[in-house]
Design an enzyme around this catalytic site. Sequence first.
Site, mmCIF file in Angstrom:
data_model
loop_
_atom_site.group_PDB
_atom_site.id
_atom_site.type_symbol
_atom_site.label_atom_id
_atom_site.label_comp_id
_atom_site.label_asym_id
_atom_site.label_seq_id
_atom_site.Cartn_x
_atom_site.Cartn_y
_atom_site.Cartn_z
ATOM 1 N N TRP A 86 -1.130 -4.728 11.230
ATOM 2 C CA TRP A 86 -1.220 -3.556 10.352
ATOM 3 C C TRP A 86 -2.635 -3.005 10.321
ATOM 4 C CZ3 TRP A 86 2.900 -1.042 9.990
ATOM 5 C CH2 TRP A 86 4.137 -1.689 9.901
ATOM 6 N N ASP A 132 -4.921 -1.884 1.957
ATOM 7 C CA ASP A 132 -3.483 -1.737 2.201
ATOM 8 C C ASP A 132 -2.797 -2.952 1.581
ATOM 9 O OD1 ASP A 132 -0.898 -1.706 3.115
ATOM 10 O OD2 ASP A 132 -1.402 -1.592 5.247
ATOM 11 N N LYS A 161 8.345 -3.818 0.012
ATOM 12 C CA LYS A 161 8.055 -5.245 0.109
ATOM 13 C C LYS A 161 8.148 -5.883 -1.281
ATOM 14 C CE LYS A 161 6.878 -4.102 4.353
ATOM 15 N NZ LYS A 161 5.564 -3.737 4.843
HETATM 16 C C1 LIG Z 1 5.160 -2.766 5.948
HETATM 17 C C2 LIG Z 1 3.714 -2.509 6.011
HETATM 18 C C3 LIG Z 1 3.207 -1.267 6.407
HETATM 19 C C4 LIG Z 1 4.093 -0.113 6.823
HETATM 20 O O1 LIG Z 1 4.726 0.395 5.742
HETATM 21 P P1 LIG Z 1 5.666 1.713 5.846
HETATM 22 O O2 LIG Z 1 5.954 1.957 4.405
HETATM 23 O O3 LIG Z 1 6.850 1.348 6.659
HETATM 24 O O4 LIG Z 1 4.861 2.790 6.467
HETATM 25 C C5 LIG Z 1 1.835 -1.099 6.406
HETATM 26 N N1 LIG Z 1 1.006 -2.093 6.038
HETATM 27 C C6 LIG Z 1 1.462 -3.295 5.672
HETATM 28 C C7 LIG Z 1 0.483 -4.354 5.275
HETATM 29 C C8 LIG Z 1 2.825 -3.541 5.640
HETATM 30 O O5 LIG Z 1 3.278 -4.741 5.258
#
Ligand SMILES: *Cc1c(COP(=O)(O)O)cnc(C)c1O
Length: 360
Positions: free
Chosen positions: A102, A172, A196
């Site tokens: 990511w 993030d 998540k």
């Molecule tokens: C799942 C995830 C993403 C992507 O998320 P989307 O909502 O599908 O764009 C980005 N960063 C992390 C750390 C993730 O776990």
Amino acid sequence: MSRVFNFSAGPAMLPTAVLEQAQAEILDWQGTGVSVMEMSHRGKEFMSIAEQAQADLRELLNIPNNYKILFLQGGASTQFGMVPVNLLGNRQQADYFNTGIWSKKAIAEAKKFCKVNIVSSSEDNKFTTIAKADEWQLDPNAAYVHYTPNETINGLKFHGIPKVGDKPLVADMSSIILSQPFDISKFGLIYAGAQKNIGPAGVTIVIVREDLIGEAMPKIPTMATYQAHAKADSMYNTPPTYAWYLAGLVFKWLKELGGVEAMTERNKRKAELLYSTIDDNDFYNNPVVRKYRSKMNVPFTLANSDLNKTFLEEAKETGLVTLAGHRSVGGMRASIYNAMPEEGVQALVNFMGDFASRKG
Ligand SMILES: *Cc1c(COP(=O)(O)O)cnc(C)c1O
């Protein structure tokens, strides 16, 4: 009908109590005769849902008053681009930690808009550890510092909040938000896709310090500016109303269970149980250095990868689903977010012990 334990990394399982409440309210929300899906986002009913969700999140994360909470669309991936176009200001570079898949995606997107300085990279050790602070190379001219506290695919987690001086720290938090406390005042901006640990896919939470809003590049779409969303309380256009409502139900559920502190304890017990099962059995392996292991996403491999398919099939028959690792990593991965009950992890380790003794 019986529900299974779903170890998916996302969209992940939601608390049963939340789904039951949504079910009870689906045709008629609190005597209004309409579903939340059918409400005007500007009507007083939805406004009360929206405000309550926001207030509950502020309370759960102890978010100071000089931070805006935005409920946006586009997922965390949209934030990979929104962060640079909004936060670069008149600078041409930004600092990024590279700790996993990511991080790499965020870096690739930022490179379209500025020079990216890699503060520290875990690529050489296959994302199994994070360099110590005295090895980090921060750029004094960086507009901000971006990192991924929990790498969902690699199962790699920062130990503590990185100290980066007075530069805005951007995180993030897609797969770690609400699973443990964070001192929000240490951050300039936090973002997280909901699917998540917050609610269903479709809503993305951004928590941004007010003084960082308003410096967006001039020739970008209005929808890509934090300013437009902040000024309109996330109602610049139609927000993802139903996902926002469900996130609100999850916040209420968290508060009833004792909030983030109670979750932290529960998540610690779940992770310890799973990692000790992996460590105590030669049949299983997790490559991440202990101190940096994720408490949310636990990747592991079997001693004999020919058995992967059998493992997944038998697990599924036992009611334990979505345990396949990410296609880029292989093996298995158990995601054990807030909504995964302790019984789910107990059932998984029981199955793992049994499987290893029969096949190992
Ligand atoms: C799942 C995830 C993403 C992507 O998320 P989307 O909502 O599908 O764009 C980005 N960063 C992390 C750390 C993730 O776990």
